[in-house]
Scaffold this active site. Structure first.
Site, PDB file in Angstrom:
ATOM      1  CE  LYS A 106      11.620 -16.989   1.063  1.00 36.19           C
ATOM      2  NZ  LYS A 106      12.801 -16.917   1.955  1.00 36.19           N
ATOM      3  CG  ASN A 107      11.166 -13.466   3.793  1.00 44.23           C
ATOM      4  OD1 ASN A 107      11.765 -14.533   3.736  1.00 44.23           O
ATOM      5  ND2 ASN A 107      11.380 -12.486   2.942  1.00 44.23           N
TER       6      ASN A 107
ATOM      7  NE  ARG B 242      22.557 -15.723   5.782  1.00 43.27           N
ATOM      8  CZ  ARG B 242      23.716 -15.711   6.440  1.00 43.27           C
ATOM      9  NH1 ARG B 242      24.719 -16.446   6.003  1.00 43.27           N
ATOM     10  NH2 ARG B 242      23.871 -14.992   7.534  1.00 43.27           N
TER      11      ARG B 242
ATOM     12  CB  CYS C 209      24.109 -17.037   0.859  1.00 44.28           C
ATOM     13  SG  CYS C 209      23.487 -15.371   1.038  1.00 44.28           S
TER      14      CYS C 209
ATOM     15  NE  ARG D 299      21.777 -13.042   3.523  1.00 42.66           N
ATOM     16  CZ  ARG D 299      20.669 -13.648   3.115  1.00 42.66           C
ATOM     17  NH1 ARG D 299      19.502 -13.137   3.407  1.00 42.66           N
ATOM     18  NH2 ARG D 299      20.726 -14.767   2.440  1.00 42.66           N
TER      19      ARG D 299
ATOM     20  CG  ASP E 152      13.990 -10.003  -0.633  1.00 46.70           C
ATOM     21  OD1 ASP E 152      15.224 -10.116  -0.791  1.00 46.70           O
ATOM     22  OD2 ASP E 152      13.387 -10.541   0.301  1.00 46.70           O
TER      23      ASP E 152
ATOM     24  NE  ARG F 131      16.132 -20.864  -0.664  1.00 44.79           N
ATOM     25  CZ  ARG F 131      16.629 -19.633  -0.500  1.00 44.79           C
ATOM     26  NH1 ARG F 131      17.260 -19.036  -1.492  1.00 44.79           N
ATOM     27  NH2 ARG F 131      16.487 -19.021   0.651  1.00 44.79           N
TER      28      ARG F 131
END
Length: 444
Positions: free
Chosen positions: A22-23, A95, A119, A124, A308, A401
């Site tokens: 995802k990132n 974000r 968040c 951040r 994470d 997500r």
């Protein structure tokens, strides 16, 4: 709204294929803004809510997302972009939407993006992004909840981040790709997702090099050719399934991953007693130990232990055989899963930015609520390890997500897990109800 319901106490056994990152996908997708002469093709993109959000954002700018038969392949044409505003209603949900700043400024010399705000896991701020864009020659205005950047032209500069910033590094790389001259980013983030974006851009005609582990050089080019790229595997999903094997005392083979991206996770799981066998650079086997050892964990930017994975490892430590300290050094508010783990029987005390975890004999099922993406994963893992009663996790839209078909992948490994509607459950586990009959069937 859906809930995840789990009957724990069963070892997970079998094989699981890891999805694309995802990132890594998100910055590569938005980088397509700079490629307007051809269709951009991106493979191995996970089918996630965050991906759907970034697609909606590109469409709102004027891009076309073409339909394909493969849910994990995107074809994007950005030649029709005629809007440079990223609205609040999209940015507030994710974000990473702020990543459109760099490519819009690079290609169209202007962008207006809603400030993402705070968040669940921390504020951040994007100050690093904005200060770096100023150094490249952009004018930056912040007004009425939006940041507006514009420039006649961008010129290379030396940018020294006070601390590594992943999205800041990505935004500056994209902005500098079409700038005049050379940009050097010092104290750049080192995450493999950034290097994957660099590879995608270089294959399209960019000239970007990581000349030192924390130094990136970008020689600006006048235009880019074509974006065609296959996204790297998701190291956080891989780490989560590694913990799933350890916490259930299972035996799982993970495929389609990159072992080189998992060093700190492998190290900590090995310390905890899991047996890890590296089959190849893209396959690993994790065998859980009957006795889980307590290990101290301290999060830090890559290549150290990832923030994470903090919540997932905390879930594992709740059933370890001793006492450990988990220190969160990246985000100031990333212990909200603690209260929910305590509902499942965990023994955890919070002191500022560290948690003291005393291993429990067992966890027991309960109703819990997810507060963010990785907290969701930790509750699923704890539910899998709970040997008494059912665990029902609400607000699992957070899970969607960042994890592709998680309950199906777990069910294929032998988990008893279902996704049900909120109103399908009329009482808590252990009360007189049809909870057990409704919720505890193996997912298809």
């Amino acid at each position: 709204m859906d809930k995840m319901v789990i009957e724990g106490g069963f070892p997970l056994v079998g094989e699981v294929s890891i999805s694309g990152s995802k990132n890594a996908s998100l910055p590569i997708i938005v980088s397509s803004i700079m490629f307007d002469n051809f269709d951009s093709e991106i493979d191995n993109v996970p089918d996630l809510e965050d991906i759907k959000t970034i697609k909606k954002l590109l469409i709102s700018l004027g891009a076309e997302i073409k339909k394909t038969d493969d849910a994990n392949k995107l074809i994007i044409n950005t030649s029709g972009i005629d809007n440079y505003d990223a609205p609040y209603d999209l940015v507030k949900t994710m974000r990473a939407s702020v990543l459109v700043l760099g490519p819009l400024l690079a290609k169209y010399k202007r962008a207006r993006v809603s400030l993402p705000g705070g968040c669940a896991i921390g504020a951040r701020p994007i100050d690093f992004h904005l200060n770096a864009l100023r150094l490249l020659g952009a004018t930056v205005k912040v007004d009425h909840g939006y940041v507006e950047v514009f420039a006649d032209k961008l010129k290379g500069a030396v940018i020294n981040f006070p601390i590594p910033s992943v999205t800041g590094t990505e935004n500056v790389i994209m902005a500098a790709t079409l700038a005049e001259g050379t940009t050097v980013i010092k104290n750049a983030a080192r995450e493999p997702e950034i290097d994957d974006m660099i590879l995608a851009l270089n294959n399209g005609g960019a000239n970007i090099k990581r000349i030192e582990p924390s130094v990136i050089s970008i020689n600006g080019v006048k235009k880019l050719n074509r974006l065609y790229h296959r996204v790297i595997p998701d190291r956080i999903e891989a780490g989560t399934f590694m913990v799933a094997s350890a916490i259930t005392k299972g035996d799982i083979i993970l495929k389609n991953l990159n072992v080189n991206h998992l060093g700190s996770i492998i190290e900590k799981l090995s310390e905890a007693g899991a047996k890890i066998i590296i089959n190849s650079s893209s396959s690993i086997r994790i065998k859980g130990s009957k006795v889980i050892k307590s290990v101290d964990i301290s999060t830090a930017p890559y290549p150290d232990f990832p923030t994470d994975m903090q919540a997932q490892m905390m879930a594992l430590m709740t059933i370890s055989c001793g006492l450990c300290v988990i220190t969160e050094n990246v985000f100031e508010n990333r212990f909200m899963h603690v209260a929910e783990l305590i509902r499942l029987g965990a023994n955890i005390k919070i002191r500022n930015n560290f948690a003291i975890v005393k291993g429990a004999i067992k966890l027991s099922g309960a109703e819990v609520m997810a507060t963010d993406l990785r907290a969701s994963a930790s509750l699923v893992l704890a539910g899998l390890a709970s040997s008494d009663g059912l665990t029902a996790i609400s607000r699992i839209y957070h899970l969607d997500r960042g994890y592709e078909k998680m309950e199906k992948k777990l069910a294929n490994l032998g988990a008893i897990i279902s996704r049900v509607k909120e109103n399908d459950i009329s009482a808590l586990p252990g009360e007189e109800s049809n909870f057990n009959d409704i919720a505890c069937s193996k997912s298809a």
